[in-house]
Design an enzyme around this catalytic site. Structure first.
Site, PDB file in Angstrom:
ATOM      1  N   PRO A 138       2.514   2.497  12.445  1.00 34.84           N
ATOM      2  CA  PRO A 138       3.110   3.793  12.824  1.00 34.84           C
ATOM      3  C   PRO A 138       2.762   4.171  14.268  1.00 34.84           C
ATOM      4  CG  PRO A 138       2.121   3.927  10.644  1.00 34.84           C
ATOM      5  CD  PRO A 138       1.707   2.608  11.213  1.00 34.84           C
TER       6      PRO A 138
ATOM      7  N   GLN B 119      -0.262   4.344  20.688  1.00 33.27           N
ATOM      8  CA  GLN B 119      -0.014   4.919  19.360  1.00 33.27           C
ATOM      9  C   GLN B 119      -1.098   5.943  19.043  1.00 33.27           C
ATOM     10  OE1 GLN B 119      -1.170   1.887  19.973  1.00 33.27           O
ATOM     11  NE2 GLN B 119      -2.171   0.885  18.252  1.00 33.27           N
TER      12      GLN B 119
ATOM     13  N   TYR C 197       0.841  -1.204   0.000  1.00 30.62           N
ATOM     14  CA  TYR C 197       0.000   0.000   0.000  1.00 30.62           C
ATOM     15  C   TYR C 197       0.874   1.252   0.000  1.00 30.62           C
ATOM     16  CZ  TYR C 197      -3.728   3.201   1.599  1.00 30.62           C
ATOM     17  OH  TYR C 197      -4.640   4.232   1.718  1.00 30.62           O
TER      18      TYR C 197
HETATM   19  P1  NAD Z   1     -12.701   2.057   0.313  1.00 32.62           P
HETATM   20  O1  NAD Z   1     -12.044   0.726   0.396  1.00 32.62           O
HETATM   21  O2  NAD Z   1     -14.043   2.211   0.943  1.00 32.62           O
HETATM   22  O3  NAD Z   1     -12.845   2.540  -1.198  1.00 32.62           O
HETATM   23  C1  NAD Z   1     -11.994   2.131  -2.223  1.00 32.62           C
HETATM   24  C2  NAD Z   1     -12.844   1.842  -3.447  1.00 32.62           C
HETATM   25  O4  NAD Z   1     -11.998   1.464  -4.532  1.00 32.62           O
HETATM   26  C3  NAD Z   1     -13.810   0.674  -3.223  1.00 32.62           C
HETATM   27  O5  NAD Z   1     -15.083   1.008  -3.710  1.00 32.62           O
HETATM   28  C4  NAD Z   1     -13.198  -0.463  -4.043  1.00 32.62           C
HETATM   29  O6  NAD Z   1     -14.154  -1.409  -4.469  1.00 32.62           O
HETATM   30  C5  NAD Z   1     -12.535   0.305  -5.158  1.00 32.62           C
HETATM   31  N1  NAD Z   1     -11.439  -0.424  -5.793  1.00 32.62           N
HETATM   32  C6  NAD Z   1     -10.421  -1.080  -5.184  1.00 32.62           C
HETATM   33  N2  NAD Z   1      -9.602  -1.622  -6.106  1.00 32.62           N
HETATM   34  C7  NAD Z   1     -10.117  -1.287  -7.322  1.00 32.62           C
HETATM   35  C8  NAD Z   1      -9.724  -1.549  -8.662  1.00 32.62           C
HETATM   36  N3  NAD Z   1      -8.633  -2.291  -8.941  1.00 32.62           N
HETATM   37  N4  NAD Z   1     -10.493  -1.061  -9.669  1.00 32.62           N
HETATM   38  C9  NAD Z   1     -11.616  -0.347  -9.417  1.00 32.62           C
HETATM   39  N5  NAD Z   1     -12.028  -0.056  -8.155  1.00 32.62           N
HETATM   40  C10 NAD Z   1     -11.287  -0.530  -7.128  1.00 32.62           C
HETATM   41  O7  NAD Z   1     -11.676   3.093   0.920  1.00 32.62           O
HETATM   42  P2  NAD Z   1     -11.817   4.659   1.208  1.00 32.62           P
HETATM   43  O8  NAD Z   1     -11.562   4.850   2.639  1.00 32.62           O
HETATM   44  O9  NAD Z   1     -13.046   5.182   0.605  1.00 32.62           O
HETATM   45  O10 NAD Z   1     -10.547   5.197   0.419  1.00 32.62           O
HETATM   46  C11 NAD Z   1     -10.652   5.849  -0.842  1.00 32.62           C
HETATM   47  C12 NAD Z   1      -9.268   6.295  -1.279  1.00 32.62           C
HETATM   48  O11 NAD Z   1      -8.725   7.203  -0.312  1.00 32.62           O
HETATM   49  C13 NAD Z   1      -8.264   5.153  -1.429  1.00 32.62           C
HETATM   50  O12 NAD Z   1      -7.443   5.407  -2.545  1.00 32.62           O
HETATM   51  C14 NAD Z   1      -7.443   5.254  -0.164  1.00 32.62           C
HETATM   52  O13 NAD Z   1      -6.141   4.750  -0.329  1.00 32.62           O
HETATM   53  C15 NAD Z   1      -7.462   6.752   0.116  1.00 32.62           C
HETATM   54  N6  NAD Z   1      -7.243   7.028   1.546  1.00 32.62           N
HETATM   55  C16 NAD Z   1      -8.225   6.809   2.453  1.00 32.62           C
HETATM   56  C17 NAD Z   1      -7.991   7.058   3.800  1.00 32.62           C
HETATM   57  C18 NAD Z   1      -9.039   6.852   4.859  1.00 32.62           C
HETATM   58  O14 NAD Z   1      -8.750   7.060   6.037  1.00 32.62           O
HETATM   59  N7  NAD Z   1     -10.258   6.507   4.541  1.00 32.62           N
HETATM   60  C19 NAD Z   1      -6.732   7.531   4.214  1.00 32.62           C
HETATM   61  C20 NAD Z   1      -5.743   7.709   3.249  1.00 32.62           C
HETATM   62  C21 NAD Z   1      -6.019   7.485   1.914  1.00 32.62           C
HETATM   63  N1  UDP Z   2      -6.155  -0.496  15.764  1.00 36.09           N
HETATM   64  C1  UDP Z   2      -6.582  -0.975  16.991  1.00 36.09           C
HETATM   65  N2  UDP Z   2      -7.657  -1.807  17.009  1.00 36.09           N
HETATM   66  C2  UDP Z   2      -8.345  -2.156  15.897  1.00 36.09           C
HETATM   67  C3  UDP Z   2      -7.925  -1.636  14.639  1.00 36.09           C
HETATM   68  C4  UDP Z   2      -6.814  -0.810  14.606  1.00 36.09           C
HETATM   69  O1  UDP Z   2      -6.007  -0.679  18.036  1.00 36.09           O
HETATM   70  O2  UDP Z   2      -9.333  -2.916  16.005  1.00 36.09           O
HETATM   71  C5  UDP Z   2      -5.020   0.449  15.740  1.00 36.09           C
HETATM   72  C6  UDP Z   2      -3.950   0.127  14.703  1.00 36.09           C
HETATM   73  O3  UDP Z   2      -2.991  -0.722  15.255  1.00 36.09           O
HETATM   74  C7  UDP Z   2      -3.392   1.518  14.423  1.00 36.09           C
HETATM   75  C8  UDP Z   2      -4.585   2.440  14.610  1.00 36.09           C
HETATM   76  O4  UDP Z   2      -5.550   1.693  15.354  1.00 36.09           O
HETATM   77  O5  UDP Z   2      -2.406   1.857  15.372  1.00 36.09           O
HETATM   78  C9  UDP Z   2      -5.209   2.873  13.292  1.00 36.09           C
HETATM   79  O6  UDP Z   2      -5.442   1.716  12.536  1.00 36.09           O
HETATM   80  P1  UDP Z   2      -6.259   1.744  11.151  1.00 36.09           P
HETATM   81  O7  UDP Z   2      -6.191   0.363  10.595  1.00 36.09           O
HETATM   82  O8  UDP Z   2      -7.584   2.349  11.386  1.00 36.09           O
HETATM   83  O9  UDP Z   2      -5.465   2.762  10.239  1.00 36.09           O
HETATM   84  P2  UDP Z   2      -3.899   2.968   9.906  1.00 36.09           P
HETATM   85  O10 UDP Z   2      -3.063   2.053  10.747  1.00 36.09           O
HETATM   86  O11 UDP Z   2      -3.811   2.636   8.465  1.00 36.09           O
HETATM   87  O12 UDP Z   2      -3.658   4.371  10.244  1.00 36.09           O
END
Ligand code: NAD
Ligand code: UDP
Length: 312
Positions: A273, A207, A143
């Site tokens: 992280p 964390q 990722y």
């Molecule tokens: P999500 O998993 O709900 O949405 C991702 C969408 O992409 C889903 O609908 C999935 O079906 C689609 N998808 C995955 N692989 C695909 C492919 N190969 N072709 C077409 N569609 C595909 O996640 P989200 O939280 O809505 O995240 C949306 C975007 O924002 C992502 O790119 C994610 O990396 C980025 N992002 C989200 C967060 C967060 O906290 N939610 C943080 C950082 C970055």
């Molecule tokens: N985490 C947790 N319990 C859970 C899921 C996640 O304590 O059931 C912790 C995880 O280890 C991380 C933080 O929550 O430190 C955020 O995790 P998340 O998967 O939401 O996002 P990311 O690690 O990608 O920031």
């Protein structure tokens, strides 16, 4: 405008599609439904300006659009680690395919990047200039490194081909329409609390993360896409600088839901992280953006959503 949202049936994508339709645009939602759901966009299907395409971004597609929001990619660690090779392909080949389309039709394109490009950061809070501290061979690398290569591609298509690109580094975002089995911490804690289960805190829970409500994030995405600010091709952090430990989050979720909870500690995942908090000076200066919804208020809305939609 005609606007393409890849990953539009996902959590953030569905909120974005809704916002763009409300602004009067034509919206094409493209998704392969890996982590997205039709129910997220079901209420948009009656709108004649909304179009839905089942497609995988790792394969080329030809569409005539004015703007592209490239969100397609699983975002939760359990989902992006399910098929890590596919995650890399989605980020890298997805970026190449969407950038190629943007170049061909002259569309403006925005990449949903992530705070994960900073890895386990040694600079706190994280400004955009920080290069990060990322393991390139660990379980999160598919990722993190996939998103980093996507940023590289966006910058190179801009420099080499003059494509009008934008990169947003999204920090942990939460809200209605997260999957109940999404695996991310906010939805896990809420679902566990509502079901009377123990809350799974990984490690000792010290964390930290900074949680942004989805409406604030969508506002930031739309502003970034539409600004004409100079040097806007460089990445912009969007997130809420409020910083909480996972223990604090567990307490806050329980008090919001009005429930007593007990905690179960599970091992901390590899490369998790230790701290994360955005420096949002750039978003503030370039976009006039800052978050408006604090964690307490956002949790009330999110708890209400899950209380209505999941079986307890
Ligand atoms: P999500 O998993 O709900 O949405 C991702 C969408 O992409 C889903 O609908 C999935 O079906 C689609 N998808 C995955 N692989 C695909 C492919 N190969 N072709 C077409 N569609 C595909 O996640 P989200 O939280 O809505 O995240 C949306 C975007 O924002 C992502 O790119 C994610 O990396 C980025 N992002 C989200 C967060 C967060 O906290 N939610 C943080 C950082 C970055
Ligand atoms: N985490 C947790 N319990 C859970 C899921 C996640 O304590 O059931 C912790 C995880 O280890 C991380 C933080 O929550 O430190 C955020 O995790 P998340 O998967 O939401 O996002 P990311 O690690 O990608 O920031």
């Amino acid at each position: 405008m005609r606007i393409l949202v890849t990953g539009g049936a996902g959590f953030i994508g569905s909120h974005l599609c809704e916002r763009l339709l409300a602004e009067g645009h034509e919206v094409i939602c493209l998704d392969n439904y890996f982590t997205g759901r039709k129910v997220n966009i079901a209420r948009l299907l009656d709108n004649y300006r909304f179009e839905l395409i089942r497609h995988d971004v790792t394969l080329p597609i030809f569409l005539e659009v004015d703007q592209i929001y490239n969100l397609a990619c699983p975002a939760s660690p359990i989902h992006y680690q399910y098929n890590p090779v596919k995650t890399v392909k989605t980020s890298v080949m997805g970026a190449i395919n969407m950038l190629g389309m943007a170049k061909r039709v002259g569309a403006r394109i925005l990449q949903a990047s992530t705070s994960e490009v900073y890895g386990d950061p040694q600079v706190h809070p994280q400004p955009e200039e920080y290069f990060g501290n990322v393991n390139c061979i660990g379980p999160r690398s598919c990722y993190d490194e996939g998103k980093r290569v996507a940023e590289t591609l966006f910058m190179d298509y801009h420099r080499q081909n003059g494509v009008d690109t934008r990169i947003v580094r999204i920090f942990n975002t939460y809200g209605p329409r997260m999957l109940e089995n999404d695996g991310r911490v906010v939805s896990n804690f809420i679902v566990q609390t509502l079901r009377g289960e123990e809350l799974t805190v990984y490690g000792d829970g010290s964390q930290t993360r900074s949680f942004c409500y989805v409406d604030d994030l969508v506002e930031g995405l739309v502003r970034l896409m539409n600004t004409e600010a100079e040097d806007i091709q460089w990445p912009v952090n969007i997130g809420n600088p409020g910083e909480f430990t996972m223990n604090e989050l567990a307490e806050l979720v329980a008090s919001t839901a009005g429930k007593e909870v007990s905690i179960k500690h599970l091992p901390l995942p590899q490369d998790d992280p230790k701290q994360r908090k955005p420096d949002i000076t750039r978003a503030n200066e370039l976009l006039g953006w800052s978050p408006t919804i604090g964690l307490e208020e956002g949790l009330v809305k999110t708890v209400a959503y899950f209380a209505e939609t999941i079986q307890t």
